[in-house]
Design a protein around this motif. Structure first.
Motif, PDB file in Angstrom:
ATOM      1  N   GLN A  23     -30.533 -12.185  19.236  1.00  8.02           N
ATOM      2  CA  GLN A  23     -30.269 -10.925  19.930  1.00  8.02           C
ATOM      3  C   GLN A  23     -31.106 -10.808  21.200  1.00  8.02           C
ATOM      4  N   HIS A  24     -30.645  -9.907  22.066  1.00  4.61           N
ATOM      5  CA  HIS A  24     -31.465  -9.547  23.233  1.00  4.61           C
ATOM      6  C   HIS A  24     -32.598  -8.654  22.742  1.00  4.61           C
ATOM      7  N   TRP A  25     -33.821  -9.045  23.005  1.00  2.00           N
ATOM      8  CA  TRP A  25     -34.962  -8.337  22.440  1.00  2.00           C
ATOM      9  C   TRP A  25     -35.280  -7.088  23.268  1.00  2.00           C
ATOM     10  N   ASN A  26     -35.204  -5.953  22.594  1.00  2.14           N
ATOM     11  CA  ASN A  26     -35.604  -4.679  23.174  1.00  2.14           C
ATOM     12  C   ASN A  26     -36.092  -3.781  22.047  1.00  2.14           C
ATOM     13  N   LEU A  27     -36.390  -2.533  22.380  1.00  2.00           N
ATOM     14  CA  LEU A  27     -36.940  -1.630  21.374  1.00  2.00           C
ATOM     15  C   LEU A  27     -35.961  -1.403  20.226  1.00  2.00           C
ATOM     16  N   ILE A  28     -34.686  -1.295  20.540  1.00  2.00           N
ATOM     17  CA  ILE A  28     -33.691  -1.032  19.496  1.00  2.00           C
ATOM     18  C   ILE A  28     -33.547  -2.231  18.569  1.00  2.00           C
ATOM     19  N   SER A  29     -33.429  -3.425  19.135  1.00  2.00           N
ATOM     20  CA  SER A  29     -33.256  -4.616  18.295  1.00  2.00           C
ATOM     21  C   SER A  29     -34.503  -4.870  17.448  1.00  2.00           C
ATOM     22  N   PHE A  30     -35.683  -4.621  18.036  1.00  2.00           N
ATOM     23  CA  PHE A  30     -36.910  -4.811  17.262  1.00  2.00           C
ATOM     24  C   PHE A  30     -37.012  -3.779  16.148  1.00  2.00           C
ATOM     25  N   SER A  31     -36.581  -2.549  16.414  1.00  2.00           N
ATOM     26  CA  SER A  31     -36.583  -1.513  15.382  1.00  2.00           C
ATOM     27  C   SER A  31     -35.650  -1.896  14.245  1.00  2.00           C
ATOM     28  N   ALA A  32     -34.496  -2.458  14.581  1.00  2.00           N
ATOM     29  CA  ALA A  32     -33.553  -2.894  13.547  1.00  2.00           C
ATOM     30  C   ALA A  32     -34.151  -4.021  12.716  1.00  2.00           C
ATOM     31  N   PHE A  33     -34.820  -4.953  13.374  1.00  2.00           N
ATOM     32  CA  PHE A  33     -35.449  -6.059  12.649  1.00  2.00           C
ATOM     33  C   PHE A  33     -36.548  -5.555  11.720  1.00  2.00           C
ATOM     34  N   LEU A  34     -37.355  -4.631  12.203  1.00  2.00           N
ATOM     35  CA  LEU A  34     -38.425  -4.065  11.388  1.00  2.00           C
ATOM     36  C   LEU A  34     -37.852  -3.309  10.188  1.00  2.00           C
ATOM     37  N   THR A  35     -36.729  -2.635  10.407  1.00  2.00           N
ATOM     38  CA  THR A  35     -36.082  -1.894   9.316  1.00  2.00           C
ATOM     39  C   THR A  35     -35.588  -2.831   8.229  1.00  2.00           C
ATOM     40  N   THR A  36     -34.931  -3.919   8.618  1.00  2.00           N
ATOM     41  CA  THR A  36     -34.405  -4.853   7.623  1.00  2.00           C
ATOM     42  C   THR A  36     -35.531  -5.569   6.885  1.00  2.00           C
ATOM     43  N   PHE A  37     -36.603  -5.888   7.611  1.00  2.00           N
ATOM     44  CA  PHE A  37     -37.744  -6.524   6.951  1.00  2.00           C
ATOM     45  C   PHE A  37     -38.384  -5.575   5.946  1.00  2.00           C
ATOM     46  N   THR A  38     -38.505  -4.307   6.324  1.00  2.00           N
ATOM     47  CA  THR A  38     -39.075  -3.309   5.421  1.00  2.00           C
ATOM     48  C   THR A  38     -38.244  -3.181   4.154  1.00  2.00           C
ATOM     49  N   ALA A  39     -36.923  -3.248   4.292  1.00  2.00           N
ATOM     50  CA  ALA A  39     -36.048  -3.174   3.116  1.00  2.00           C
ATOM     51  C   ALA A  39     -36.319  -4.338   2.167  1.00  2.00           C
ATOM     52  N   SER A  40     -36.514  -5.534   2.713  1.00  2.00           N
ATOM     53  CA  SER A  40     -36.786  -6.700   1.868  1.00  2.00           C
ATOM     54  C   SER A  40     -38.114  -6.548   1.132  1.00  2.00           C
ATOM     55  N   VAL A  41     -39.127  -6.049   1.840  1.00  2.00           N
ATOM     56  CA  VAL A  41     -40.428  -5.828   1.209  1.00  2.00           C
ATOM     57  C   VAL A  41     -40.315  -4.771   0.116  1.00  2.00           C
ATOM     58  N   ALA A  42     -39.579  -3.691   0.394  1.00  2.00           N
ATOM     59  CA  ALA A  42     -39.408  -2.626  -0.596  1.00  2.00           C
ATOM     60  C   ALA A  42     -38.678  -3.137  -1.833  1.00  2.00           C
ATOM     61  N   MET A  43     -37.671  -3.994  -1.640  1.00  2.00           N
ATOM     62  CA  MET A  43     -36.967  -4.567  -2.796  1.00  2.00           C
ATOM     63  C   MET A  43     -37.911  -5.427  -3.628  1.00  2.00           C
ATOM     64  N   TRP A  44     -38.779  -6.163  -2.951  1.00  2.00           N
ATOM     65  CA  TRP A  44     -39.777  -6.958  -3.678  1.00  2.00           C
ATOM     66  C   TRP A  44     -40.660  -6.044  -4.519  1.00  2.00           C
ATOM     67  N   LEU A  45     -41.118  -4.948  -3.931  1.00  2.00           N
ATOM     68  CA  LEU A  45     -42.008  -4.027  -4.629  1.00  2.00           C
ATOM     69  C   LEU A  45     -41.311  -3.353  -5.813  1.00  2.00           C
ATOM     70  N   VAL A  46     -40.046  -2.967  -5.639  1.00  2.00           N
ATOM     71  CA  VAL A  46     -39.307  -2.305  -6.723  1.00  2.00           C
ATOM     72  C   VAL A  46     -39.243  -3.196  -7.958  1.00  2.00           C
ATOM     73  N   TYR A  47     -39.083  -4.488  -7.743  1.00  5.04           N
ATOM     74  CA  TYR A  47     -38.960  -5.418  -8.881  1.00  5.04           C
ATOM     75  C   TYR A  47     -40.318  -5.844  -9.425  1.00  5.04           C
ATOM     76  N   PHE A  48     -41.240  -6.210  -8.557  1.00  9.68           N
ATOM     77  CA  PHE A  48     -42.470  -6.862  -9.012  1.00  9.68           C
ATOM     78  C   PHE A  48     -43.604  -5.907  -9.356  1.00  9.68           C
ATOM     79  N   ASN A  49     -43.628  -4.717  -8.801  1.00  8.53           N
ATOM     80  CA  ASN A  49     -44.769  -3.841  -9.025  1.00  8.53           C
ATOM     81  C   ASN A  49     -44.911  -3.421 -10.474  1.00  8.53           C
ATOM     82  N   VAL A  50     -43.792  -3.125 -11.130  1.00  7.19           N
ATOM     83  CA  VAL A  50     -43.844  -2.602 -12.490  1.00  7.19           C
ATOM     84  C   VAL A  50     -42.926  -3.370 -13.433  1.00  7.19           C
TER      85      VAL A  50
END
Length: 347
Positions: free
Chosen positions: A186-213
């Motif tokens: 993608q063309h890197w700008n604030l919007i594309s970086f925000s989208a990337f950060l959002t998708t990465f956060t979702a992956s981390v949250a899914m990891w936490l939902v399964y592994f934390n408890v």
């Protein structure tokens, strides 16, 4: 991103999961350090590569190749186990005799589907998968041989829990790779970086939902129970495929959101983002419900929020939708970690 594609993908996912989970069961009963067992696993690895490379056109020109590779892995592994346990464990020998018969029957439908016209393939493979999935639930009941019980399936709980957890890690890792590869193009700008950060956060949250408890509680339960086969059959053999499916669907939504973070939102983006999140939460809810005996309230609230979000999603941008589905996963994670009173006994 079509109903036909969804059905075909679900069938292929279930088939691949079934190959893997059967191998996980088998390696509970044999010593992988022995040369014959290692040879068997290497042969399965080779056949697995043939299987995986035929998946993109399994409902096209490589249907027969997929079917042959699948039947070879399933039936070949079971026949090998008949030879491996014939002098050491008569109960397991009878069990694998039953399994071999069931897999031979399903194998006929897999091969028939591979030979059939692509438009009729789903019918034969659906029957084959029904036979495969029904086998463990029915104890592989076979005329003249009876059926087995989960008490006969004496397994190493540590091994099963660890294998399943590693599969989840691999699936989450693949979803992060998809996000990274899409973001790189993608063309890197604030919007594309925000989208990337959002998708990465979702992956981390899914990891936490399964592994934390959930994963640690399930690991303790399967190692402490007198009938680990029963826990492994329900919690790890059947329910875990829902978790993997949810991760895959969310990865699809991540790619769509990263490709078009702003502007009009497509229906496919809505249902992969919300549907994938809900499917993952549902899988975790069933997993923890089975382990603890009570459904986690945090997960039920998360599913409710997904339903509410679906009512308004068409008026949002893809980036906003991704942000809100990630927020739902974060809420579930924090709620579960905090151990609210209504969740305390099963969180």
């Amino acid at each position: 991103l079509t109903l036909k594609g969804l059905v075909e993908s679900a069938l292929l996912l279930a088939a691949v999961w079934w190959v893997w989970v059967y191998t996980t069961w088998v390696t509970n009963w044999v010593d992988p350090s022995k040369p014959p067992i290692r040879a068997m696993l290497f042969v399965l690895m080779l056949a697995g590569l043939v299987l995986s490379t035929s998946i993109p056109t399994a409902f096209g020109e490589r249907g027969l190749i997929f079917a042959i590779a699948f039947v070879f892995m399933q039936l070949g592994r079971s026949l090998f186990m008949l030879w491996a346990v014939r002098r050491h464990n008569q109960s397991n020998f009878r069990n694998f005799l039953r399994i071999s018969i069931w897999l031979a029957i399903s194998g006929m439908f897999w091969i028939a589907g591979g030979l059939a016209d692509p438009e009729h393939r789903i019918f034969f493979w659906g029957l084959a998968l029904a036979v495969e999935l029904g086998g463990p639930a029915l104890g592989f009941r076979t005329p003249g041989l009876g059926s087995s019980t989960t008490a006969d399936w004496d397994i190493d709980g540590d091994h099963m829990a660890e294998r399943a957890a590693l599969f989840i890690i691999i699936a989450l890792g693949e979803s992060i790779l998809v996000s990274g590869a899409t973001f790189a193009e993608q063309h890197w700008n604030l919007i594309s970086f925000s989208a990337f950060l959002t998708t990465f956060t979702a992956s981390v949250a899914m990891w936490l939902v399964y592994f934390n408890v959930g994963q640690s509680a399930a690991h303790h339960k399967i190692t402490a129970t007198d009938d680990p086969g029963r826990v492994a059959r329900i919690a790890y053999t059947y329910i875990h495929v829902l978790l993997v499916a949810g991760i895959i669907v969310v990865a699809v939504s991540d790619e769509l959101i990263l490709a078009h973070p702003s502007g009009h939102i497509e229906t496919a983006t809505i249902w992969t983002s919300i549907g994938g999140t809900a499917l993952y939460l549902l899988g975790n809810l069933l997993f923890k419900f089975y382990i603890a005996g009570r459904p986690p309230l945090s997960h039920m609230v998360g599913l409710g929020l997904c339903a509410v979000l679906a009512c308004f999603a068409s008026h949002m941008s893809p980036l906003m939708l991704g942000l809100l589905t990630s927020l739902i996963l974060i809420i579930v994670t924090i709620w579960e970690l905090k151990g609210r009173p209504n969740d305390q006994h099963h969180a």
